[in-house]
Design a protein around this motif. Structure first.
Motif, short mmCIF file in Angstrom:
data_model
loop_
_atom_site.label_atom_id
_atom_site.label_comp_id
_atom_site.label_asym_id
_atom_site.label_seq_id
_atom_site.Cartn_x
_atom_site.Cartn_y
_atom_site.Cartn_z
N LEU A 12 -12.56 56.42 -23.98
CA LEU A 12 -12.98 55.54 -25.07
C LEU A 12 -11.92 54.47 -25.35
N GLU A 13 -10.65 54.86 -25.36
CA GLU A 13 -9.58 53.90 -25.58
C GLU A 13 -9.57 52.83 -24.50
N ARG A 14 -9.68 53.27 -23.25
CA ARG A 14 -9.68 52.33 -22.12
C ARG A 14 -10.87 51.37 -22.22
N ALA A 15 -12.05 51.91 -22.48
CA ALA A 15 -13.25 51.08 -22.59
C ALA A 15 -13.12 50.09 -23.74
N ALA A 16 -12.63 50.56 -24.88
CA ALA A 16 -12.47 49.68 -26.04
C ALA A 16 -11.49 48.55 -25.74
N LEU A 17 -10.34 48.89 -25.17
CA LEU A 17 -9.36 47.86 -24.85
C LEU A 17 -9.92 46.84 -23.86
N ASP A 18 -10.65 47.33 -22.84
CA ASP A 18 -11.28 46.41 -21.88
C ASP A 18 -12.19 45.43 -22.61
N THR A 29 -18.79 46.11 -30.18
CA THR A 29 -19.41 47.13 -31.02
C THR A 29 -19.10 48.52 -30.49
N VAL A 30 -19.22 49.50 -31.35
CA VAL A 30 -19.01 50.89 -30.93
C VAL A 30 -20.01 51.29 -29.85
N PRO A 31 -21.30 50.94 -29.96
CA PRO A 31 -22.22 51.29 -28.86
C PRO A 31 -21.81 50.67 -27.51
N GLN A 32 -21.24 49.47 -27.54
CA GLN A 32 -20.76 48.88 -26.29
C GLN A 32 -19.59 49.68 -25.72
N ILE A 33 -18.71 50.12 -26.59
CA ILE A 33 -17.57 50.92 -26.15
C ILE A 33 -18.04 52.23 -25.52
N ASP A 50 -13.39 54.42 -36.84
CA ASP A 50 -14.02 53.13 -36.55
C ASP A 50 -13.28 52.51 -35.37
N LYS A 51 -13.70 51.33 -34.95
CA LYS A 51 -13.12 50.75 -33.74
C LYS A 51 -11.66 50.32 -33.93
#
Length: 191
Positions: A12-18, A29-33, A50-51
C-alpha cells in the motif's frame, strides 16, 4: 484482490507513493491506491486512517519514544550529550530502517504538496515539544530545555536533508555527527 497477504502495508505504501508522485497527492484516491496494490479498501483502512497516514504513520508515537529515550538515559548526561549519544543514533536507526529510496520518494511527495509540508513541520514541532518536556523532566531549566530541543530538531532536520540530498552518502549517523559537530563549532568561543 488479495486477502491477508503478507506485506500488505508495504504494498500500500509503495502504491500510494507511486500515485502521489505520478498524479499528485490531492488527485490520488484510496481506491486508486488499493487497486494499484491489488488489495481492498478495507485492507487500506486496517493499516492507515487516511491517505496522509501513508506518509506520516507513527508520528503520534514520537512524544512517547522521546520520553522513553530521555528517561532511560544516564542521569549524568547533559542535554548536548543526550542529543549526541542517545537521540541522534536512535533517530538515525529509525530513518535508515525505512530505506533511502522510500525516504527520497516520500520527500518528493511531501515537497510537491503545501499541506503535506505543513504536516511535516508539525511532526518536527511535536518532536521539539517532546524533547523540551523530557529535558525539563530531567531537571534542565526551561530556557536550556527549549534551546536544546530546538537545536536537536534543527540539527536532525538539516542532517536528514543533507543525507537525502547526497543520496545517502555518507551514511545518516555520520551526517548527523557532522551536523552536530558544526553546531558545537558554531557555539564555541572561536567561532
Amino acid at each position: 484482490m488479495g486477502r491477508w497477504q503478507p506485506g500488505a502495508r508495504e504494498r500500500l505504501e509503495r502504491a500510494a507513493l507511486d500515485l502521489f508522485l505520478d498524479q499528485g497527492f490531492t488527485e490520488t484516491t484510496v481506491p486508486q491506491i488499493t487497486a494499484r496494490a491489488g488489495l481492498t479498501t478495507r485492507t487500506f483502512f486496517r493499516h492507515f486512517a487516511d491517505k496522509r497516514e501513508v506518509l506520516f504513520a507513527g508520528e503520534h508515537l514520537v512524544p512517547e519514544q522521546v520520553a522513553r529515550l530521555l528517561a532511560e538515559a544516564p542521569p549524568s548526561l547533559g542535554p548536548m550529550d543526550l542529543i549526541t549519544e542517545g537521540l541522534a543514533p536512535a533517530a538515525a536507526e529509525v530513518f535508515q530502517g525505512r530505506g533511502l529510496d522510500h525516504l527520497l520518494r516520500r520527500r518528493a511527495a511531501i515537497d510537491a504538496e503545501p499541506a503535506l509540508r505543513e504536516r511535516e513541520l508539525r511532526k518536527y514541532s511535536l518532536m521539539s515539544e517532546a524533547l523540551e518536556k523530557g529535558f525539563r523532566d530531567r531537571g534542565v531549566d526551561d530556557l536550556t530545555a527549549r534551546l536544546a530541543a530546538e537545536i536537536a530538531v534543527t540539527a536532525f532536520r538539516v542532517a536528514v536533508t543533507r543525507w537525502l540530498d547526497r543520496n545517502g552518502d555518507p551514511d545518516l549517523p555520520t551526517t548527523i555527527g557532522q551536523t552536530l559537530a558544526a553546531v558545537r563549532h558554531l557555539t564555541s568561543p572561536q567561532a
